[in-house]
Write a protein that holds these residues in place. Structure first.
Motif, PDB file in Angstrom:
ATOM      1  N   ALA B 164       0.827  -1.206   0.000  1.00  0.00           N
ATOM      2  CA  ALA B 164       0.000   0.000   0.000  1.00  0.00           C
ATOM      3  C   ALA B 164       0.860   1.254   0.000  1.00  0.00           C
ATOM      4  N   GLY B 165       2.173   1.052  -0.051  1.00  0.00           N
ATOM      5  CA  GLY B 165       3.091   2.187  -0.080  1.00  0.00           C
ATOM      6  C   GLY B 165       3.176   2.936   1.241  1.00  0.00           C
ATOM      7  N   LEU B 166       3.004   2.194   2.347  1.00  0.00           N
ATOM      8  CA  LEU B 166       3.000   2.833   3.653  1.00  0.00           C
ATOM      9  C   LEU B 166       4.092   2.272   4.540  1.00  0.00           C
ATOM     10  N   ALA B 167       4.590   3.105   5.435  1.00  0.00           N
ATOM     11  CA  ALA B 167       5.533   2.643   6.458  1.00  0.00           C
ATOM     12  C   ALA B 167       4.913   2.972   7.809  1.00  0.00           C
ATOM     13  N   PRO B 168       4.246   1.997   8.429  1.00  0.00           N
ATOM     14  CA  PRO B 168       3.486   2.306   9.636  1.00  0.00           C
ATOM     15  C   PRO B 168       4.386   2.748  10.779  1.00  0.00           C
ATOM     16  N   SER B 169       4.053   3.875  11.371  1.00  0.00           N
ATOM     17  CA  SER B 169       4.766   4.340  12.560  1.00  0.00           C
ATOM     18  C   SER B 169       3.898   5.407  13.199  1.00  0.00           C
ATOM     19  N   GLY B 170       4.196   5.694  14.425  1.00  0.00           N
ATOM     20  CA  GLY B 170       3.423   6.703  15.134  1.00  0.00           C
ATOM     21  C   GLY B 170       2.669   6.095  16.290  1.00  0.00           C
ATOM     22  N   GLY B 171       1.990   6.933  17.018  1.00  0.00           N
ATOM     23  CA  GLY B 171       1.340   6.497  18.244  1.00  0.00           C
ATOM     24  C   GLY B 171       0.242   5.478  18.023  1.00  0.00           C
ATOM     25  N   TRP B 172      -0.331   5.446  16.834  1.00  0.00           N
ATOM     26  CA  TRP B 172      -1.450   4.531  16.585  1.00  0.00           C
ATOM     27  C   TRP B 172      -0.968   3.114  16.287  1.00  0.00           C
ATOM     28  N   TYR B 173       0.335   2.947  16.025  1.00  0.00           N
ATOM     29  CA  TYR B 173       0.860   1.633  15.629  1.00  0.00           C
ATOM     30  C   TYR B 173       1.636   1.022  16.788  1.00  0.00           C
ATOM     31  N   ARG B 174       1.131  -0.113  17.310  1.00  0.00           N
ATOM     32  CA  ARG B 174       1.810  -0.724  18.458  1.00  0.00           C
ATOM     33  C   ARG B 174       2.168  -2.162  18.145  1.00  0.00           C
ATOM     34  N   GLU B 175       3.338  -2.590  18.604  1.00  0.00           N
ATOM     35  CA  GLU B 175       3.781  -3.960  18.375  1.00  0.00           C
ATOM     36  C   GLU B 175       3.660  -4.757  19.663  1.00  0.00           C
ATOM     37  N   ALA B 176       2.938  -5.877  19.585  1.00  0.00           N
ATOM     38  CA  ALA B 176       2.706  -6.675  20.797  1.00  0.00           C
ATOM     39  C   ALA B 176       3.896  -7.569  21.121  1.00  0.00           C
TER      40      ALA B 176
END
Lengths: 234, 286
Positions: B164-176
């Motif tokens: 999708a051409g995205l690099a997820p980062s920021g407060g909304w993206y959390r890794e469990a």
């Protein structure tokens, strides 16, 4: 909270033996961890005695090692045992990986430092004067050791319980060297991990409760044994 | 029987027991066959059903070691497993490229679903494509909980962001950094979005608060391949056993078993048998 209630009910059913498969997991847990505790006692107690009343070079280093070993992460023990038992590893010929024997080995390795360090501490608690007295009244070395052990029997019992607790509650090594094979190496802790990863949290907690009940039963049995021994001695 | 006779017999057993095991080892190879697979495969319960059938039919004992994708593939590469069943196409290809395996064969697929809060604050349900769905997730209208553990599921999620051409980062993206069950729990707690395989979603008891917001997209197909390991990976590899399993699982009858698995447990099937089909065609074919 619903999960907890469900878990309590699940644990209850498991303990009544309604689920054969899980009941068998319980017995395997007990068998493996009691064997590991026995080995840990056989290895750790003599060293603990030596640390408590012996005087030899390297004693302090050994003591420090034992104390540090109490904090040995089970996953590290599991990794080391696994690599040793790999087909390509030095003990690969034995074909022991993913067997209860491998789990006993790992759990014994986890419990031995606990037994060593705690038994040394327990025996040192016994008044030095008492020890000198024993020698003074002409008791043999072995005899005075026996009396010191009797004097410290309560803390020594706690040592056995701590060793058993360390063995039966660990999960990292059991998962790693046992492989959590159904009907072969699945124990209470690894079963709980599996249920949790399957998203069945109530079932996972149920195994946790059973683990607590088992630990309670074993400790109760040991305490009763100790008290009987105590009244006979008086 | 005299006491000495008993002792002598015990002694003989102790000495000859291991010897006997050694000779048996060389001849018929009745050692257990080790199948390394991913926890999510195992968690579905499919293998619990398949393993006894394989053991009865082949006469081999099969030990299923359920670990993370990365570990499963590494165990194969080191020759510590005899056959690998995984769903991380890229990592699998790397394993095959090392030359220690037999043919990698497509076995089946299941699908992933995007879960989210019931009120769907990011309006993912209205997305017309997976790319659009990912873009809507990235608006950060609610949190997204990633597995973050290098699992097959995590790998698929990362591939979807990339496509999708995205690099997820920021407060909304959390890794469990945890398994699927635990990740679902976190998502339910945080009223967040997450990606899961349908099997775990159906099997979990924590369906309150979450709902499927995007599904039935070939991009969300999760392809499972079987890879038999050869002695090139290690001299103690049970090559015959591993190959037997790899051939067995794509057999018509077994494929049929895979196709009906889950109906009695969850009311719907979890896997689509795919032996003989083309992986690229499956993924691109919509």
């Amino acid at each position: 909270m619903e999960v907890v209630l469900e878990a309590i009910e699940g644990a209850w059913q498991l303990l009544l033996g309604r689920d054969e498969v899980t009941y068998e997991v319980l017995w395997r847990s007990l068998r493996i961890s009691l064997t590991a505790t026995a080995i840990a006692l056989a290895l750790g107690l003599p060293v603990g005695v030596g640390l408590a009343i012996g005087r030899f070079p390297g004693r302090r280093t050994l003591y420090t090692l034992a104390n540090t070993g109490m904090g040995l992460p089970p996953i590290v023990v599991g990794l080391v045992v696994t690599v040793l038992l790999w087909r390509s590893g030095p003990l690969g010929d034995l074909g022991l990986l993913y067997t209860p024997t491998a789990m006993v080995t790992a759990q014994a390795a986890i419990a031995t430092p606990v037994v060593t360090a705690l038994s040394a501490a327990a025996l040192q608690q016994v008044d030095e004067e008492f020890r000198l007295q024993m020698r003074g009244i002409g008791a043999s070395r072995l005899r005075s050791l026996w009396e010191v052990g009797r004097e410290a029997r309560l803390p020594l019992l706690a040592v056995a319980m701590a060793g058993f607790g360390a063995a039966i509650s660990e999960v990292g090594a059991a998962l790693m060297v046992g492989g959590n094979l159904q009907g072969e190496t699945r124990v209470l802790t690894t079963a709980a991990v599996l249920e949790a990863s399957r998203g069945r949290f109530a079932a996972a907690l149920a195994f946790g409760f059973v683990l607590l009940v088992v630990a309670l039963a074993v400790n109760l049995a040991l305490t009763l044994l100790q008290q009987r021994g105590g009244t006979q001695g008086r | 029987m005299g006491r000495w006779t008993v002792w002598r017999m015990l002694w003989l057993l102790a000495v000859l027991g291991p010897l006997g095991a050694c000779t048996a080892d060389g001849a018929a190879d009745d050692r257990p066959v080790i199948l390394a697979t991913t926890t999510s495969t195992y968690d579905s319960g499919l293998l619990d059903e398949l393993v006894p059938v394989f053991e009865q039919g082949s006469g081999y004992r099969l030990d299923v070691i359920a670990v993370g994708s990365g570990q499963a593939i590494e165990l194969g590469r080191r020759g510590e497993a005899d056959v690998v069943l995984a769903h991380s196409p890229e990592a699998e290809q790397e394993l095959v490229d090392t030359g220690v395996t037999g043919d990698r064969v497509l076995v089946m697929y299941n699908d992933f679903v995007v879960l989210g809060p019931i009120d769907d604050p990011a309006q993912v349900a209205a997305a017309g494509s997976i790319t659009e769905a990912m873009q809507r997730l990235a608006t950060g209208a609610a949190e997204f909980i990633s597995r973050g553990d290098d699992s097959g599921t995590h790998a698929l999620e990362l591939a979807l962001w990339e496509q999708a051409g995205l690099a997820p980062s920021g407060g909304w993206y959390r890794e469990a950094g945890q398994g699927m069950g635990a990740t679902l729990q976190i998502a339910a707690d945080a009223e967040a979005y997450t990606l899961t395989d349908r099997g775990t979603w159906l099997a979990t008891e924590l369906q309150e608060g979450l709902a499927i917001v995007y599904e039935d997209d070939p991009a969300l197909f999760n392809l499972y391949h079987v890879i038999p390991i050869t002695v090139a990976a290690g001299e103690r590899v049970h090559e015959a056993g591993g190959h037997t399993f790899a051939e067995w699982i794509v057999d018509d009858e077994v494929q049929e078993l895979i196709g009906v698995f889950g109906i009695d447990l969850y009311g719907e099937t979890l896997f689509v048998p795919a032996a003989g089909r083309d992986a690229d065609e499956l993924r691109g074919g919509s």
